[in-house]
Design a protein around this motif. Sequence first.
Motif, PDB file in Angstrom:
ATOM      1  N   VAL A  65       0.847  -1.192   0.000  1.00 46.31           N
ATOM      2  CA  VAL A  65       0.000   0.000   0.000  1.00 46.31           C
ATOM      3  C   VAL A  65       0.880   1.238   0.000  1.00 46.31           C
ATOM      4  N   ASN A  66       0.468   2.257  -0.749  1.00 48.64           N
ATOM      5  CA  ASN A  66       1.053   3.589  -0.652  1.00 48.64           C
ATOM      6  C   ASN A  66      -0.082   4.570  -0.425  1.00 48.64           C
ATOM      7  N   GLN A  67      -0.057   5.236   0.703  1.00 42.75           N
ATOM      8  CA  GLN A  67      -1.143   6.147   1.080  1.00 42.75           C
ATOM      9  C   GLN A  67      -0.669   7.586   0.865  1.00 42.75           C
ATOM     10  N   ILE A  68      -1.419   8.357   0.088  1.00 40.90           N
ATOM     11  CA  ILE A  68      -1.014   9.723  -0.231  1.00 40.90           C
ATOM     12  C   ILE A  68      -2.133  10.704   0.075  1.00 40.90           C
ATOM     13  N   CYS A 126      -7.919  17.429  -7.532  1.00 37.05           N
ATOM     14  CA  CYS A 126      -9.113  16.631  -7.820  1.00 37.05           C
ATOM     15  C   CYS A 126      -8.774  15.187  -8.163  1.00 37.05           C
ATOM     16  N   GLU A 127      -7.570  14.972  -8.710  1.00 36.37           N
ATOM     17  CA  GLU A 127      -7.216  13.636  -9.162  1.00 36.37           C
ATOM     18  C   GLU A 127      -5.816  13.272  -8.690  1.00 36.37           C
ATOM     19  N   GLU A 184      -1.392  -1.082  -3.931  1.00 33.80           N
ATOM     20  CA  GLU A 184      -2.685  -0.417  -3.752  1.00 33.80           C
ATOM     21  C   GLU A 184      -2.437   1.038  -3.381  1.00 33.80           C
ATOM     22  N   LEU A 185      -3.038   1.943  -4.129  1.00 33.43           N
ATOM     23  CA  LEU A 185      -2.862   3.375  -3.903  1.00 33.43           C
ATOM     24  C   LEU A 185      -4.095   3.909  -3.172  1.00 33.43           C
ATOM     25  N   LEU A 186      -3.882   4.414  -1.963  1.00 31.04           N
ATOM     26  CA  LEU A 186      -4.971   4.937  -1.142  1.00 31.04           C
ATOM     27  C   LEU A 186      -4.737   6.419  -0.866  1.00 31.04           C
ATOM     28  N   THR A 187      -5.816   7.142  -0.632  1.00 32.32           N
ATOM     29  CA  THR A 187      -5.701   8.544  -0.239  1.00 32.32           C
ATOM     30  C   THR A 187      -6.106   8.701   1.228  1.00 32.32           C
ATOM     31  N   HIS A 188      -5.641   9.785   1.836  1.00 33.45           N
ATOM     32  CA  HIS A 188      -5.968  10.044   3.242  1.00 33.45           C
ATOM     33  C   HIS A 188      -6.048  11.547   3.467  1.00 33.45           C
ATOM     34  N   ASN A 189      -6.571  11.934   4.615  1.00 36.98           N
ATOM     35  CA  ASN A 189      -6.633  13.353   4.988  1.00 36.98           C
ATOM     36  C   ASN A 189      -6.090  13.583   6.386  1.00 36.98           C
TER      37      ASN A 189
END
Length: 280
Positions: free
Chosen positions: A176-179, A185-186, A201-206
């Motif tokens: 996983v790589n979380q960015i 927007c993309e 797996e590419l995940l986003t976070h805040n």
Amino acid sequence: MEASMPAENGDVVDAAGIQSAIKHPRIPYTIWTNMDNGCLNVPANNPEVRGLTDERSDYDITVKFFLLPKTLFSDWRRHLQDAIAAVLQELSVDSVDLLITSFPGVSFDVDSEEKGGCGSNKIQATEPELIDAIMDVWDAVETMHTSGVALKTGVAEFGCERLKELLSRAHHRPMVNQINVRDACEVPQPIMDLAKQERIELLTHNDCTNILPQGTLRELLGGGPNGAGVLASPNGETKGLDGDLNPEWVVKYTAVVRDRGVIEHKGYFASVDLSQQATV
């Protein structure tokens, strides 16, 4: 000395998290904290409220470990081990489903990735010590994976070049790589292409970039109206511990019931080094 501070809810470890566990903040901190191997637990550990309600197989447990700035590279590996041990003990489990590690000074730059592709965000020649420290931590992550403590592993905020560097040196590749794409927007196409090529797996976070601000930490533990009364006040009106606070790490954990998608447990632990303890 070291302070370990569990907190509940929110993306920043704040005063509300500590005070939720303290009914009367002005009671001397020695009553509702405890020492364990030289570490002051704030609040005290409570074994009676630990553990999952159902079987371990019914949960997805995700852990994100944040190393904080100004910590010594030589301590990073130990910090990771301490953080994971705290979560396993809190949930009364022997494994987590996903462990993500976040390193200080490593952030995903959307504009740079879009403009330069995988040739951007190049690792500078001045960074070999940082790279070696990251690999030392990753070696500990690999050990946790092979021993079954972390079933899946990943990193946070790695751009193309850093991710390729890790892939070239790791025995066990990140899954996983979380960015954080922030206002974009993309997700930039280059990092998407690399993740697809390497089956990551590419995940986003805040999550907050500054998860444990120095000012918040002193307010959290201080003798002011919003504090827990662990630290002595600057004017000497409130007794307590005295010294310089150095945040070391934060670990965030969630336990989600798989069948229902309900978060049963969510919390944080933070470790802070206090350089000197005053006589109370």
